[in-house]
Design a protein around this motif. Structure first.
Motif, mmCIF file in Angstrom:
data_model
loop_
_atom_site.group_PDB
_atom_site.id
_atom_site.type_symbol
_atom_site.label_atom_id
_atom_site.label_comp_id
_atom_site.label_asym_id
_atom_site.label_seq_id
_atom_site.Cartn_x
_atom_site.Cartn_y
_atom_site.Cartn_z
ATOM 1 N N HIS A 299 39.572 61.957 71.351
ATOM 2 C CA HIS A 299 39.137 61.018 72.396
ATOM 3 C C HIS A 299 38.928 59.603 71.844
ATOM 4 C CE1 HIS A 299 38.570 64.406 75.155
ATOM 5 N NE2 HIS A 299 38.030 65.025 74.144
ATOM 6 N N TYR A 300 39.829 59.192 70.977
ATOM 7 C CA TYR A 300 39.748 57.826 70.446
ATOM 8 C C TYR A 300 40.142 56.842 71.539
ATOM 9 C CZ TYR A 300 41.033 53.682 67.771
ATOM 10 O OH TYR A 300 41.142 52.390 67.304
ATOM 11 N N PRO A 301 39.229 55.900 71.934
ATOM 12 C CA PRO A 301 39.512 55.008 73.061
ATOM 13 C C PRO A 301 40.078 53.651 72.665
ATOM 14 C CG PRO A 301 37.186 54.928 72.532
ATOM 15 C CD PRO A 301 37.828 55.822 71.505
ATOM 16 N N GLY A 302 40.377 53.437 71.383
ATOM 17 C CA GLY A 302 40.827 52.128 70.932
ATOM 18 C C GLY A 302 42.241 51.799 71.382
ATOM 19 N N LEU A 303 42.550 50.500 71.334
ATOM 20 C CA LEU A 303 43.866 50.011 71.744
ATOM 21 C C LEU A 303 44.866 50.002 70.595
ATOM 22 C CD1 LEU A 303 42.776 47.018 74.029
ATOM 23 C CD2 LEU A 303 43.538 49.294 74.733
ATOM 24 N N SER A 304 44.393 50.139 69.371
ATOM 25 C CA SER A 304 45.278 50.131 68.202
ATOM 26 C C SER A 304 44.693 51.041 67.138
ATOM 27 C CB SER A 304 45.447 48.705 67.661
ATOM 28 O OG SER A 304 44.189 48.178 67.245
ATOM 29 N N PHE A 305 45.486 51.277 66.100
ATOM 30 C CA PHE A 305 45.070 52.156 65.015
ATOM 31 C C PHE A 305 45.013 51.364 63.716
ATOM 32 C CE2 PHE A 305 46.994 54.802 68.225
ATOM 33 C CZ PHE A 305 46.145 55.901 68.298
ATOM 34 N N PRO A 306 44.091 51.700 62.806
ATOM 35 C CA PRO A 306 43.976 50.962 61.537
ATOM 36 C C PRO A 306 45.148 51.264 60.613
ATOM 37 C CG PRO A 306 42.470 52.830 61.570
ATOM 38 C CD PRO A 306 43.066 52.755 62.941
ATOM 39 N N ARG A 307 45.307 50.433 59.607
ATOM 40 C CA ARG A 307 46.428 50.579 58.691
ATOM 41 C C ARG A 307 46.304 51.809 57.805
ATOM 42 N NH1 ARG A 307 47.792 44.424 56.462
ATOM 43 N NH2 ARG A 307 48.408 43.535 58.496
ATOM 44 N N TRP A 308 45.076 52.205 57.501
ATOM 45 C CA TRP A 308 44.935 53.348 56.590
ATOM 46 C C TRP A 308 45.472 54.633 57.207
ATOM 47 C CZ3 TRP A 308 42.345 57.548 58.270
ATOM 48 C CH2 TRP A 308 41.342 57.391 59.239
ATOM 49 N N LEU A 309 45.475 54.719 58.532
ATOM 50 C CA LEU A 309 45.976 55.919 59.188
ATOM 51 C C LEU A 309 47.507 55.956 59.074
ATOM 52 C CD1 LEU A 309 45.400 58.418 60.878
ATOM 53 C CD2 LEU A 309 45.528 56.997 62.927
ATOM 54 N N GLY A 310 48.010 56.868 58.295
ATOM 55 C CA GLY A 310 49.443 56.958 58.060
ATOM 56 C C GLY A 310 49.898 56.308 56.778
ATOM 57 N N PHE A 332 50.953 53.215 72.487
ATOM 58 C CA PHE A 332 51.829 53.589 71.386
ATOM 59 C C PHE A 332 51.106 54.555 70.451
ATOM 60 C CE2 PHE A 332 52.906 49.331 72.809
ATOM 61 C CZ PHE A 332 54.271 49.421 73.022
ATOM 62 N N LEU A 333 51.881 55.220 69.627
ATOM 63 C CA LEU A 333 51.342 56.144 68.644
ATOM 64 C C LEU A 333 51.203 55.457 67.292
ATOM 65 C CD1 LEU A 333 53.431 59.313 69.556
ATOM 66 C CD2 LEU A 333 51.019 58.899 70.059
ATOM 67 N N PRO A 334 50.309 55.932 66.436
ATOM 68 C CA PRO A 334 50.188 55.331 65.096
ATOM 69 C C PRO A 334 51.395 55.667 64.236
ATOM 70 C CG PRO A 334 48.808 57.272 65.266
ATOM 71 C CD PRO A 334 49.353 57.026 66.645
ATOM 72 N N THR A 335 51.552 54.934 63.162
ATOM 73 C CA THR A 335 52.651 55.166 62.229
ATOM 74 C C THR A 335 52.295 56.329 61.317
ATOM 75 O OG1 THR A 335 53.214 52.815 62.258
ATOM 76 C CG2 THR A 335 54.095 54.123 60.451
ATOM 77 N N LEU A 336 52.966 57.439 61.518
ATOM 78 C CA LEU A 336 52.681 58.647 60.750
ATOM 79 C C LEU A 336 53.886 59.149 59.969
ATOM 80 C CD1 LEU A 336 50.634 60.574 63.481
ATOM 81 C CD2 LEU A 336 49.734 59.262 61.560
ATOM 82 N N GLY A 337 55.028 58.511 60.132
ATOM 83 C CA GLY A 337 56.245 58.971 59.459
ATOM 84 C C GLY A 337 56.263 58.738 57.970
ATOM 85 N N LEU A 338 55.312 57.942 57.448
ATOM 86 C CA LEU A 338 55.301 57.636 56.022
ATOM 87 C C LEU A 338 54.517 58.645 55.199
ATOM 88 C CD1 LEU A 338 54.617 53.785 56.283
ATOM 89 C CD2 LEU A 338 56.826 54.936 56.155
#
Length: 702
Positions: A299-310, A332-338
């Motif tokens: 239930h994360y309500p933020g509009l963006s994700f931090p850089r450390w995630l992913g 959008f989804l966070p960058t997790l492909g890395l």
């Protein structure tokens, strides 16, 4: 000497041989005693370690009339009946019980029905372990906070709502064991317990509740940690009091939950509305240590994700779960492909996500995204319309993909994965075709509302298993057998509106066919392929004749039986109808039975014979007929024999009336075993109902 046994999914027990136990008891002497509740009336004065075994229910362990030994070091109640029946074990304690046990180190009431603890428990100054797991205790006495030497407090599975306010005094506490999904209220000052190693859940609260800043002092925490109530945190709180999760090197699973729960007057928990706050800053500050293995955001309500995630520096992160967001969350989804070691990725209930593109895999096209990913699932994403940006070498290890209730998604990436073996689509009604580059796909499951064009566009040469189920919008299934030459198992279940099905005859590799709950399906002339070995038809009233033809024609090649027809085969084991040569016509019609005690309506031309050994055994209100018992030794007829016209016996108000059988719509026949039925001779017998003769033959109801 000890053997480990898995008691259930979460519990392991250790057992030893009786001889080893006897040897241990001999060496221990009187210091170690084990007593059954049936003979538990006193505690030996020389006993140091006492175990009380409860081996029957209902049972009461009564300490009120027993004077305990002052030298006792350990007192444990063991439930030897059943772990989940332990709450029926009644423990009776009085206020004086703990006054004389000042040397007690271990006290274990786990898996019992104890409801309260006396205040005198605070006298156990030397207590190291207190086990209250899976008990009925709802409130702990405040005196428990005087147990300064307590190291382990096991509250797993307790209906406890809050800890005592003085919990901060338990400075030697190392393990505070509660359910990870518990909403237990933690009091202010929990941060003073700097020796804590086990604290599965950290519930942030307001007023007298603990604050996020107290978590920064608990650097010995290890294992799993769930932080909930993050919506209480404001930006100024984080800037003034860093959490320092990155310093907690032993946490392997981190769950961040923005849901808040407050206790109502009746003791239940209710989820509150998420207030407006700088959630992006909160998530940025909660950066975990680099060796973490599992990360879950709820239930994360933020509009963006931090850089450390992913960030690829999280080289040991193997599982990520994103569950739920607010109505104003990110599109959008966070960058997790890395993430180099990510094996499982679950994205669910992201209500505002519309796109998954290059920001999801990473913008750099010179690398392989999701290199180690084995399982990927998207569930309940109603606004997700596009999935793009997948390169040909991405998802190189992907084995399973699930798309559930992604109702707006129209297309899947063309270069999805060459290694994909299992694909599940459920209620993805806008998808009309699958990617063509799926050379390894062996299992395909289509559930819920699916597009009818998807079935006709299936072109999967390596597909071996296909299941279609729980679909109400599909009315016909037309398979292109030229594109499914490797299909071995076909399952169609609970598609109640499917009335037409074609293509099965050309599936020459098909070995198993299962049809279940297809109420409208009729297969008049569709034969089964010669390779079929298993035919299973259940709850499909329109297929009884088709199934009968298949078993009569191809029964010699079918190795297993799993159909409603098995009721007949079990009742008449001597009948060999698979060869289609010699059978009793009346018994053949008994295949109409769907199950014992259930009748069906059929529309067909039915002419069958009732043998002379038929007897009435019960009343059929539907047809005002008595159901007939038919002897197993009735005459057999060959396929070429001319069968005589059939008659049934009707009995109204105790009188008999012979009625000729008619062609047309007939009531389905009942088939059930009835060992008490007896023969009364031929149709001309005028004996009264109930005046049955005796016979040794085994009879059945028809």
């Amino acid at each position: 000497m000890l053997q480990r046994i898995q008691y259930d999914e979460k519990t392991c027990v250790f057992v030893m041989h009786d001889l080893v136990q006897n040897l241990a008891e001999f060496v221990a002497g009187d210091a170690f005693r084990r007593l059954d509740t049936e003979i538990f009336d006193s505690i030996p004065s020389r006993a140091r370690y006492l175990s009380v075994l409860v081996n029957s229910l209902p049972n009461v362990v009564d300490f009120t009339s027993i004077r305990p030994s002052t030298s006792l070091r350990a007192l444990q109640i063991f439930n030897t009946i059943n772990l989940w029946l332990g709450k029926d074990i009644c423990i009776k304690l009085n206020e004086e019980i703990f006054h004389n046990l000042r040397s007690l180190r271990i006290l274990n009431f786990s898996n019992t029905g104890i409801k309260t603890l006396p205040d005198s428990i605070g006298n156990l100054k030397q207590l190291h372990f207190l086990g209250l797991a899976r008990t009925k205790i709802e409130v702990l006495p405040e005196s428990i906070c005087f147990l300064y030497n307590l190291q382990t407090l096991d509250l797993l599975g307790c209906p406890l709502q809050e800890l005592p306010k003085g919990t901060k005094n338990l400075v030697n506490l190392q393990h505070l064991i509660v359910e990870i999904w518990s909403n237990i209220h933690l009091p202010h000052g929990i941060g003073y317990l700097t020796n804590l190693e086990t604290l599965p859940v950290f519930n942030i609260g307001r007023g007298s509740g603990c604050e996020i800043s107290e978590l920064s002092k608990l650097n010995k925490l290890c294992g799993e940690l769930r932080i909930t109530g993050l919506d209480y945190i404001q930006q100024h709180d984080e800037q003034g009091a860093p959490v320092d999760l990155i310093k907690k090197k032993n946490i392997c699973t981190l769950i961040l939950d923005w849901r808040s729960h407050k206790v109502s007057k009746n003791g239940s928990y209710s989820t509150k509305e998420v207030p407006v706050g700088n959630h992006e800053v909160v998530l940025a500050v909660l950066q975990p240590q680099l060796n973490i293995k599992m990360l879950k955001l709820y239930h994360y309500p933020g509009l963006s994700f931090p850089r450390w995630l992913g960030d690829p520096s999280y080289s040991r992160l193997v599982e990520v779960v994103l569950f739920g967001n607010s109505e104003k969350g990110s599109k959008f989804l966070p960058t997790l492909g890395l993430l180099p070691s990510l094996k499982t990725l679950s994205i669910q209930c992201m209500l505002t996500v519309e796109y998954a593109g290059y920001e999801f895999r990473g913008h750099d096209t010179g690398f392989k995204a999701f290199l180690s990913l084995d399982k990927l699932e998207f569930k309940y994403m109603p606004k997700w319309v596009q999935w793009f940006g997948v390169e040909c070498h991405d998802f190189s290890s992907l084995n399973t993909l699930k798309l559930v209730h992604c109702t707006a998604l129209r297309f899947m990436p063309e270069y999805l994965s060459f290694s994909l073996r299992k694909l599940v689509l459920s209620s993805c009604k806008e998808i009309i075709y699958l990617p063509t580059m799926l050379p390894s796909l062996a299992n395909l499951i289509l559930m819920g509302d699916i597009n009818k064009l998807l079935l006709s566009n299936l072109g999967l040469p390596s597909l071996r298993f296909l299941e279609i189920g729980f679909s109400e919008n599909i009315k016909s299934i037309e398979l292109d057998n030229n594109k499914l030459q490797s299909l071995e198992t076909l399952v169609i279940k609970c598609c109640k509106n499917v009335s037409y099905f074609s293509g099965v005859a050309g599936l020459f590799a098909l070995r198993e066919l299962q049809l279940d709950g297809c109420l409208s399906l009729y297969l008049c002339a569709e034969p089964i392929p010669p390779s079929l070995q298993v035919l299973k038809v259940t709850n499909c009233p329109g297929l009884w004749l088709w199934e009968r033809v298949q078993w009569t024609t191809f029964g010699h090649q079918l190795q297993r039986r799993g159909t409603d027809r098995d009721n007949y085969l079990e009742a008449f084991p001597d009948e060999d109808i698979s060869q289609g040569k010699d059978y009793n016509n009346a018994y053949e019609e008994a295949i109409l039975a769907n199950d014992y005690g259930e009748t069906l309506d059929f529309n067909y031309e039915m002419n069958f014979q009732v043998p002379s050994s038929a007897v009435p055994i019960s009343w059929d209100d539907y047809n005002s007929d008595w159901l007939l018992s038919v002897s197993q030794n009735s005459r057999k007829y060959n396929d070429n024999d001319q069968l005589p016209s059939c008659s049934r016996k009707r009995f109204r108000n105790g009188s008999k009336k012979e009625v000729n059988t008619v062609s047309g719509k007939q009531k389905g026949l009942l088939l059930r075993e009835d060992s008490s039925a007896s023969s009364i001779g031929d149709a001309s017998d005028n004996s009264e109902l109930g005046s049955f003769g005796s016979t040794s033959e085994e009879n059945f109801c028809l």
